[in-house]
Motif scaffolding. Structure first.
Motif, PDB file in Angstrom:
ATOM      1  N   ARG A  12      -8.207  23.134  30.255  1.00 25.51           N
ATOM      2  CA  ARG A  12      -7.360  22.063  29.727  1.00 25.51           C
ATOM      3  C   ARG A  12      -5.927  22.137  30.263  1.00 25.51           C
ATOM      4  NH1 ARG A  12     -10.979  18.427  28.653  1.00 25.51           N
ATOM      5  NH2 ARG A  12     -12.546  19.114  27.131  1.00 25.51           N
ATOM      6  N   CYS A  13      -5.671  23.075  31.171  1.00 24.13           N
ATOM      7  CA  CYS A  13      -4.303  23.310  31.641  1.00 24.13           C
ATOM      8  C   CYS A  13      -4.108  22.823  33.079  1.00 24.13           C
ATOM      9  CB  CYS A  13      -3.971  24.793  31.568  1.00 24.13           C
ATOM     10  SG  CYS A  13      -4.089  25.487  29.898  1.00 24.13           S
ATOM     11  N   LEU A  14      -2.938  22.224  33.325  1.00 21.40           N
ATOM     12  CA  LEU A  14      -2.544  21.808  34.664  1.00 21.40           C
ATOM     13  C   LEU A  14      -1.660  22.840  35.347  1.00 21.40           C
ATOM     14  CD1 LEU A  14      -1.582  18.088  33.895  1.00 21.40           C
ATOM     15  CD2 LEU A  14      -3.562  18.849  35.239  1.00 21.40           C
ATOM     16  N   GLY A  15      -0.903  23.592  34.580  1.00 26.91           N
ATOM     17  CA  GLY A  15       0.019  24.568  35.123  1.00 26.91           C
ATOM     18  C   GLY A  15       1.010  24.988  34.046  1.00 26.91           C
ATOM     19  N   PHE A  16       1.966  25.865  34.426  1.00 30.82           N
ATOM     20  CA  PHE A  16       2.859  26.467  33.443  1.00 30.82           C
ATOM     21  C   PHE A  16       4.285  26.541  33.982  1.00 30.82           C
ATOM     22  CE2 PHE A  16      -1.381  27.977  32.682  1.00 30.82           C
ATOM     23  CZ  PHE A  16      -1.507  28.062  31.310  1.00 30.82           C
ATOM     24  N   LEU A  17       5.232  26.261  33.091  1.00 26.67           N
ATOM     25  CA  LEU A  17       6.654  26.493  33.315  1.00 26.67           C
ATOM     26  C   LEU A  17       7.113  27.396  32.177  1.00 26.67           C
ATOM     27  CD1 LEU A  17       9.308  25.855  34.841  1.00 26.67           C
ATOM     28  CD2 LEU A  17       9.576  23.858  33.342  1.00 26.67           C
ATOM     29  N   LEU A  18       7.481  28.634  32.505  1.00 24.86           N
ATOM     30  CA  LEU A  18       7.717  29.650  31.485  1.00 24.86           C
ATOM     31  C   LEU A  18       9.107  30.259  31.649  1.00 24.86           C
ATOM     32  CD1 LEU A  18       4.246  31.450  31.787  1.00 24.86           C
ATOM     33  CD2 LEU A  18       4.882  29.665  30.152  1.00 24.86           C
ATOM     34  N   ARG A  19       9.877  30.288  30.555  1.00 23.40           N
ATOM     35  CA  ARG A  19      11.251  30.805  30.583  1.00 23.40           C
ATOM     36  C   ARG A  19      11.432  31.906  29.548  1.00 23.40           C
ATOM     37  NH1 ARG A  19      14.429  31.891  26.884  1.00 23.40           N
ATOM     38  NH2 ARG A  19      13.872  29.958  25.822  1.00 23.40           N
ATOM     39  N   GLY A  20      11.898  33.090  30.000  1.00 26.11           N
ATOM     40  CA  GLY A  20      12.161  34.181  29.061  1.00 26.11           C
ATOM     41  C   GLY A  20      10.872  34.795  28.552  1.00 26.11           C
TER      42      GLY A  20
END
Length: 324
Positions: A124-132
């Motif tokens: 169900r995921c397209l990708g990730f933007l992850l901070r900290g």
């Protein structure tokens, strides 16, 4: 009667079971890829400013408040409030909004939850933007509660002072912090509120390297019902999760389930809430991920360096998603 102009966003409450309902909001082009914003905490709330680091026409942005905080109801409820339940809520929200796949944008605890959702529902995921990055290991919790005193002895001492005032005993370890804060925070009285505000001040102090040039006015510094509620939910739920839900099943060995997806990682080099070795560890398990360590930045999303890196990461992620 004339028809009213349509709103530029949708919102609602979604019943997710166990007596909980979560608030959600969606905005942006309806035909664009969807980005789910996963807020921090536990016990934080959605912050619409997070959308400012995304190109306005590149994403349909979905926000939600996790169980027990923000506009979700009931406020501060700890029963049936755990990682598995929150991951289930996110999937129920996806189904309710009839979204086939979405990208996830998380910060701090939001990275933990985004990764937990990803390894549970990689399809169900397209990708990730992850901070900290917060991997929620025991050493990561101990750093925040105890070991950071080596860098912030004054802030840590004030934190322990507040706990001693509220509980009658001074903690001598991270486990004792969790033990001694349970009863005061659960009372929702004046003493509990003051402890919650002290907890929030402690975390805020650790979060920011470059403070805003304009300090808040005296009026803005005064306690308010809204500020008290935000502090209570943050302290109450953070303590609950650290005491009863964390560490979860180790996330790093499960990253292989999403490692085929694009990922942009942004982490302040001087992050004192979540030290940067966590971001390096995640990148080491995700060969295709792009890691940006931001100099002269800490944990706060809106430090200039973090914002610039997030905007670049969001644009790159949008480009990668278009190619899929």
């Amino acid at each position: 009667m004339e028809n009213q102009a349509p709103r530029d966003f949708d919102e609602g409450m979604l019943e997710v079971g166990d007596g909980h309902s979560i608030y959600w909001r969606a905005q942006g082009p309806r035909d664009a890829p969807v980005m789910l914003v996963v807020h921090g905490g536990p016990g934080g709330a959605m912050n619409l400013k997070w959308a400012d680091v995304l190109e306005p026409d590149a994403w349909r942005v979905v926000f939600f408040d996790q169980r027990g905080c923000g506009k979700s109801t009931p406020f501060g409820k700890l029963e049936h409030n755990g990682i598995e339940a929150l991951v289930g809520d996110m999937e129920k929200l996806r189904e309710a909004l009839q979204i086939e796949r979405w990208a996830l944008f998380g910060g701090s605890w939001g990275t933990t939850l985004a990764l937990a959702y990803g390894v549970a529902h990689p399809e169900r995921c397209l990708g990730f933007l992850l901070r900290g990055i917060f991997l929620a290991r025991r050493e990561d919790i101990d750093w925040f509660l105890w070991d950071v005193r080596r860098v912030f002895p004054d802030a840590h001492r004030a934190f322990l002072d507040a706990i001693e005032t509220a509980s009658g005993k001074r903690p001598a370890s991270a486990p004792e912090i969790l033990q001694l804060t349970e009863a005061p925070l659960a009372r929702f009285d004046e003493a509990g509120t003051q402890l919650a505000r002290a907890w929030t001040r402690y975390e805020t102090t650790l979060s920011v390297v470059n403070k805003p040039e304009k300090e808040p006015s005296d009026e803005a510094k005064r306690p308010s019902a809204e500020a008290n509620a935000a502090a209570i939910s943050m302290a109450l739920l953070e303590r609950h999760y650290m005491a009863h839900e964390l560490p979860p099943a180790p996330l790093l060995p499960q990253v292989a389930r999403v490692a085929h997806l694009p990922c942009r990682i942004v982490h302040g080099r001087f992050d004192m809430v979540c030290p940067a070795d966590q971001a390096s560890a995640l990148a080491a398990h995700w060969p295709g991920a792009h890691l940006a360590i931001v100099d002269a930045a800490g944990h706060w999303t809106f430090e200039a360096g973090n914002v610039a890196a997030l905007r670049a990461g969001a644009a790159a992620l949008a480009g990668a998603v278009k190619q899929t």
